[in-house]
Scaffold this active site. Structure first.
Site, short mmCIF file in Angstrom:
data_model
loop_
_atom_site.label_atom_id
_atom_site.label_comp_id
_atom_site.label_asym_id
_atom_site.label_seq_id
_atom_site.Cartn_x
_atom_site.Cartn_y
_atom_site.Cartn_z
N GLN A 125 7.12 -105.49 -33.42
CA GLN A 125 7.35 -105.89 -34.82
C GLN A 125 8.77 -105.45 -35.20
O GLN A 125 9.18 -104.34 -34.88
CB GLN A 125 6.32 -105.17 -35.68
CG GLN A 125 6.30 -105.59 -37.13
CD GLN A 125 5.11 -104.98 -37.87
OE1 GLN A 125 4.26 -104.34 -37.26
NE2 GLN A 125 5.06 -105.16 -39.17
N SER A 128 11.28 -103.25 -40.42
CA SER A 128 12.02 -102.19 -41.11
C SER A 128 13.48 -102.20 -40.72
O SER A 128 13.86 -102.62 -39.62
CB SER A 128 11.44 -100.83 -40.74
OG SER A 128 10.13 -100.71 -41.19
N SER A 160 8.00 -100.70 -32.88
CA SER A 160 7.08 -100.13 -31.89
C SER A 160 6.97 -101.04 -30.68
O SER A 160 6.92 -102.26 -30.82
CB SER A 160 5.68 -99.95 -32.50
OG SER A 160 5.75 -98.99 -33.51
N GLU A 243 -2.81 -105.79 -40.85
CA GLU A 243 -2.44 -104.49 -40.31
C GLU A 243 -3.17 -103.36 -41.03
O GLU A 243 -3.71 -102.45 -40.42
CB GLU A 243 -0.92 -104.31 -40.43
CG GLU A 243 -0.41 -103.00 -39.85
CD GLU A 243 1.11 -102.93 -39.80
OE1 GLU A 243 1.76 -103.60 -40.63
OE2 GLU A 243 1.65 -102.22 -38.94
N ASN A 368 1.52 -94.25 -47.26
CA ASN A 368 0.35 -94.10 -48.13
C ASN A 368 0.74 -94.01 -49.61
O ASN A 368 -0.05 -94.35 -50.48
CB ASN A 368 -0.47 -92.89 -47.69
CG ASN A 368 -1.24 -93.21 -46.40
OD1 ASN A 368 -0.99 -94.23 -45.76
ND2 ASN A 368 -2.18 -92.35 -46.04
N GLU A 369 1.98 -93.58 -49.87
CA GLU A 369 2.44 -93.58 -51.26
C GLU A 369 2.56 -95.02 -51.77
O GLU A 369 2.16 -95.32 -52.90
CB GLU A 369 3.80 -92.87 -51.38
CG GLU A 369 3.74 -91.36 -51.23
CD GLU A 369 3.40 -90.89 -49.82
OE1 GLU A 369 3.71 -91.61 -48.84
OE2 GLU A 369 2.79 -89.81 -49.69
#
Lengths: 385, 297
Positions: A125, A128, A160, A243, A368-369
């Protein structure tokens, strides 16, 4: 409510169990974040594919068995019960493939899905960027149309598997001067393209689990555009839903880890303080809660519902559950917890690997934020500003 | 394998929710807490079939499984239902004899149930006072341990379901408050500190409901899991809600306390956290049950 598996589903479970017990490698493969381990894992993907076990819920024409998601869950349960190797193809089969099935042309489906299923093309992927992490709409890598090609220039990171993989699916800015979520597109790019440089990044365990990708006027055929031009944000969000929501992390993986945790506890019980047992129980409880919730989600999806913001709750739950579970294992192991290999290393450092990887869970696939913001704003209705 | 309610079941659950939300308003709860006379709603509950949800069709009931009752209990929890409805319809009815049941259903149909309960309570023991102003408790003699274990299975599932209903209600009240209350020139709900607290509670609720449903159908360890998960979720919801409400949450004037106190009470009912955790200790840590993937259902 019906929680009985049908006789066909039970027979399917038996069939999976039998095949796995005959084929799962007897020793654990080296990490797929090394060249050697990657090659072993690719071979394993080919073994799975040969007997059509790699993607049981895919249509048969692309290498699957055309089964429903309950069957996929059963497969996953047997897969992790047999302690089969992790899926080096996971970014492709669980994230890109559903996106191709939803947005791809017929030509793209038949070009990309069969080699992905076969283990011949393994995907990474590339979303980012150094300046676009949680704020993914800040993507700057650009793709300029030039005849029947896009010319891609920019930098991606945290990609990754990209060190050893064959292709990447990238989110790039195709519309000049566009801002934020607008003007982005999804492009499928061979990682051996001219002008594309990969710089491996060593992750916590020292292995190059991800890479930085530098694009210097990389020419990508226009037919590799997935979904609408300049409409890549929507396509990417669909992938992110897969995902976070369902496919990447089925309950079985965590349930298998919880069962191993209980065994670990029993072996060390005599020297543990009294609170540890409750943490072990809690870890097991969480995996069962996750399993029950997943079967309910799958029942809804099979009945036609789509997964939306609830995928954020899913991601929060599994990532924090996994970290807690592995932290508990580290607590149990005490002085042995730091040992990677050697005589006293419990299970060859597997728990340590798992703990380190669990620390990535609350970060990848959207921190998670970010997930908590999504839930608070889109589900609970709290104001953005 | 289809872990969803049927359409008919969902309609029944929705009807119960509509009734509870519509009739058991906070105004009514406040009035009841203040000891004021309120309209007796049991006849309507009887007419809607809510009292006989678990009763056999032969005595006029709907003969629904415990999992449907659990969803109704969640709705009752959400409304802060101040009546012993769950105890009657979800626990007494399924454990009653045919003879008792036909009497019960007749009473229900004749809309006389409430006085019947009050009379029964009056002669069964001494009153004790709960911090929850809407709970009328009496001290009664228990049965033997086996009876209690059996009844606890139903009670644990239904109290767990009420707890997540209460939790959701406390989240919703907190969201409303955080949208309304301004500080630093903005609604406090725009601050991530508030958002993240509430998103955490929401997530715990979403991952407790399915295990409650599984517990209702399958029993066993899932029941203990469900009750402990619901207790932890409810306590988190209550503590988060009072934090979001700030000083207002610490008053008797804001309605939050009614729901918070019910949650506290139900955490200790039908097997407290210790009871269920000890059962799980036996099962997980001291037993040899097969654990891991493929044995949940």
């Amino acid at each position: 409510m019906d929680i009985e598996f049908t006789s066909a589903q039970k027979a399917f479970r038996e069939e999976v169990r039998e095949w796995l017990s005959a084929h799962v490698p007897k020793t654990r493969l080296p990490s797929f974040d090394t060249q050697e381990g990657f090659d072993f894992h690719r071979e394993w993907e080919r073994t799975l594919a040969k007997d059509k076990w790699g993607n049981v819920n895919w249509p048969e024409e692309y290498g699957g068995r055309g089964l429903d998601l309950i069957s996929w869950l059963i497969f996953e349960e047997e897969y992790y019960r047999a302690d089969a190797p992790l899926r080096v193809s996971q970014n492709g089969i669980f994230l890109l493939a559903p996106t191709i099935m939803e947005y791809g042309t017929e030509q793209q489906k038949s070009r990309f899905l069969p080699p992905m299923a076969a283990g011949d093309e393994i995907w990474a992927q590339a979303w980012s960027e150094p300046g676009a992490g949680s704020d993914m709409a800040a993507i700057r890598t650009k793709a300029v149309r030039d005849g029947d090609h896009y010319v891609v220039t920019g930098q991606k990171t945290w990609s990754s598997r990209a060190v050893f993989a064959d292709w990447c699916f990238a989110l790039v800015r195709t519309e000049e001067g566009s801002q934020r979520h607008n003007g982005l597109s999804k492009l499928l790019i061979p990682l051996d393209s001219k002008g594309l440089t990969r710089r491996p990044i060593a992750q916590l365990d020292g292995d190059p689990g991800f890479a930085e990708l530098f694009f210097d006027e990389v020419r990508v055929p226009a037919e590799n555009l997935l979904g609408p031009e300049h409409g890549g944000w929507g396509v990417a969000m669909a992938t992110a839903g897969f995902e976070r929501g369902l496919l990447l992390r089925s309950p079985a993986r965590f349930q298998a880890a919880a069962a191993r945790l209980v065994s670990l506890y029993k072996q060390h019980k005599d020297r543990l303080s009294s609170g540890v047992g409750e943490q072990v129980i809690q870890a097991w409880m969480n995996t069962e809660r996750f399993c029950a919730a997943t079967y309910q989600l799958v029942a809804r999806v099979e009945a036609g519902a789509s997964i939306t913001s609830e995928s954020s709750a899913n991601k929060l739950f599994w990532s924090e559950m996994d970290r807690h579970l592995h932290r508990t294992a580290m607590t149990i192991m005490g002085a042995q917890a730091e040992l990677e290999e050697g005589l006293d290393a419990i299970d060859n450092g597997r728990w340590l690997d798992g703990y380190m990887f669990s620390l990535a869970g609350p970060i990848y696939a959207g921190t998670n934020e970010i997930q908590r913001n999504i839930l608070a704003e889109r589900v609970l209705g709290l104001p953005r500003k | 394998m289809d872990f969803r309610f049927t359409e008919d079941q969902q309609d029944l659950i929705d009807a119960a929710k509509t009734f509870f939300d519509g009739e058991y308003t906070v105004e009514r709860l406040r009035a009841m807490a203040a000891g004021e006379e309120v309209e007796n709603l049991w006849p309507q509950m009887g007419q809607l079939g809510l009292l006989g949800i678990m009763a056999p069709e032969s005595v006029g009931g709907l003969e629904q499984p415990l999992v449907v009752m659990a969803a109704v209990a969640e709705a009752a929890g959400y409304a802060g239902l101040p009546e012993p409805y769950i105890e009657i319809a979800g626990i007494s009815v399924p454990h009653a004899t045919a003879e008792q049941l036909s009497g019960f259903i007749q009473h229900a149909m004749r809309s006389e149930l409430r006085p019947y309960i009050d009379a029964a309570l009056a002669k069964s023991g001494d009153a004790v006072k709960s911090i929850d102003p809407l709970r009328n408790l009496i001290k009664a003699q228990g049965g033997n341990d086996e009876d209690i274990d059996n009844i606890n299975l139903h009670g644990a599932v239904l109290s767990a379901a009420q707890l997540i209903g209460l939790s959701q209600c406390m989240v919703d009240m907190s969201v409303d408050y955080a949208k309304d209350r301004h500080q630093f020139g903005k609604p406090i709900g725009s601050f991530q500190a508030i958002k993240h607290h509430l998103a955490t509670v929401y997530t715990q609720i979403e991952f407790t409901r399915p295990i409650i449903h599984l517990a209702a159908i399958k029993g066993g360890a899932a029941v203990h899991n469900a009750k402990v998960a619901a207790i932890d979720t409810a306590i988190l919801a209550a503590e988060t809600a009072i934090q979001v409400h700030g000083g207002m949450g610490y008053t008797y004037e804001v309605d939050l306390h009614l729901f918070m106190k019910r949650a506290w009470a139900l955490c200790g009912e039908w097997g407290d956290r210790n009871y269920h955790m000890k059962k799980l200790e036996d099962y997980i840590l001291n037993g040899d049950a097969e654990l891991g993937p493929g044995v949940t259902f």
